[in-house]
Design an enzyme around this catalytic site. Structure first.
Site, PDB file in Angstrom:
ATOM      1  N   SER A  97       0.843  -1.192   0.000  1.00 59.21           N
ATOM      2  CA  SER A  97       0.000   0.000   0.000  1.00 59.21           C
ATOM      3  C   SER A  97       0.876   1.239   0.000  1.00 59.21           C
ATOM      4  O   SER A  97       1.981   1.226   0.555  1.00 59.21           O
ATOM      5  CB  SER A  97      -0.878   0.007   1.252  1.00 59.21           C
ATOM      6  OG  SER A  97      -1.552   1.240   1.392  1.00 59.21           O
TER       7      SER A  97
ATOM      8  N   TYR B  81      -1.854  -0.137  10.220  1.00 62.75           N
ATOM      9  CA  TYR B  81      -2.019  -0.662   8.858  1.00 62.75           C
ATOM     10  C   TYR B  81      -0.785  -0.327   8.019  1.00 62.75           C
ATOM     11  O   TYR B  81      -0.241  -1.183   7.322  1.00 62.75           O
ATOM     12  CB  TYR B  81      -3.280  -0.066   8.223  1.00 62.75           C
ATOM     13  CG  TYR B  81      -3.446  -0.412   6.774  1.00 62.75           C
ATOM     14  CD1 TYR B  81      -3.993  -1.634   6.382  1.00 62.75           C
ATOM     15  CD2 TYR B  81      -3.058   0.476   5.773  1.00 62.75           C
ATOM     16  CE1 TYR B  81      -4.144  -1.963   5.043  1.00 62.75           C
ATOM     17  CE2 TYR B  81      -3.208   0.162   4.436  1.00 62.75           C
ATOM     18  CZ  TYR B  81      -3.750  -1.050   4.075  1.00 62.75           C
ATOM     19  OH  TYR B  81      -3.886  -1.369   2.746  1.00 62.75           O
TER      20      TYR B  81
END
Length: 153
Positions: free
Chosen positions: A97, A111
């Site tokens: 990501s 995250y």
């Protein structure tokens, strides 16, 4: 896939659970044969918050789902793909990501850290198995509007 002459199966599995991953790969072995490609694309996040609001349960859930799952699935794929183990080689693609680069402050640093771990896993594993016929790469998409982000607030 099947209407175009291909072969496929659908398997529901918790890829953060070691036993479930082993069973999934054993079923793939039986029903599809040699594994040649693995795409690791697991990822969850929780509501946006700062570090001081995070619990150990939240952090561990993120790391287990977003990191451990990639390790487990990659391990089973390497056992099958590696020329060292009699395989024909293959490809592993890890989905990371843009958060791994930005850190996602005030939102999802847990995250972001989990996806940073995926970047490191990709680098290390690519060097570990390159001579065994396995190519390991990573893609790092930016923000994509999905239910996952909506759920995170």
């Amino acid at each position: 896939i099947t209407s175009n002459g291909g072969k496929c199966i659908t398997i529901q599995a918790d890829v953060s659970d070691e036993h479930a991953v082993v069973q999934m790969f054993e079923r793939i072995d039986r029903e599809l044969g040699q594994v040649s490609v693995l795409v690791n694309n697991a990822g969850i996040l929780h509501k946006q918050c700062r570090l001081e609001e995070m619990t150990a349960d939240r952090i561990n859930a993120i790391l287990t789902n977003n990191v451990t799952s990639y390790f487990l699935c990659s391990r089973e794929a390497v056992k099958r793909m590696s020329t060292r183990h009699g395989g024909n080689g293959g490809v592993i693609v890890n989905v990371s990501s843009g958060a791994s680069r930005s850190g996602s402050p005030n939102e999802y640093i847990d995250y972001a850290a989990s996806k940073g771990a995926i970047d490191t896993l990709t680098k290390g594993l690519s060097l570990e198995v390159a001579a065994e016929g396995i190519r390991v790469n990573c893609v790092r998409p930016g923000l994509i509007y999905t239910d996952m982000h909506s759920d995170g607030g």
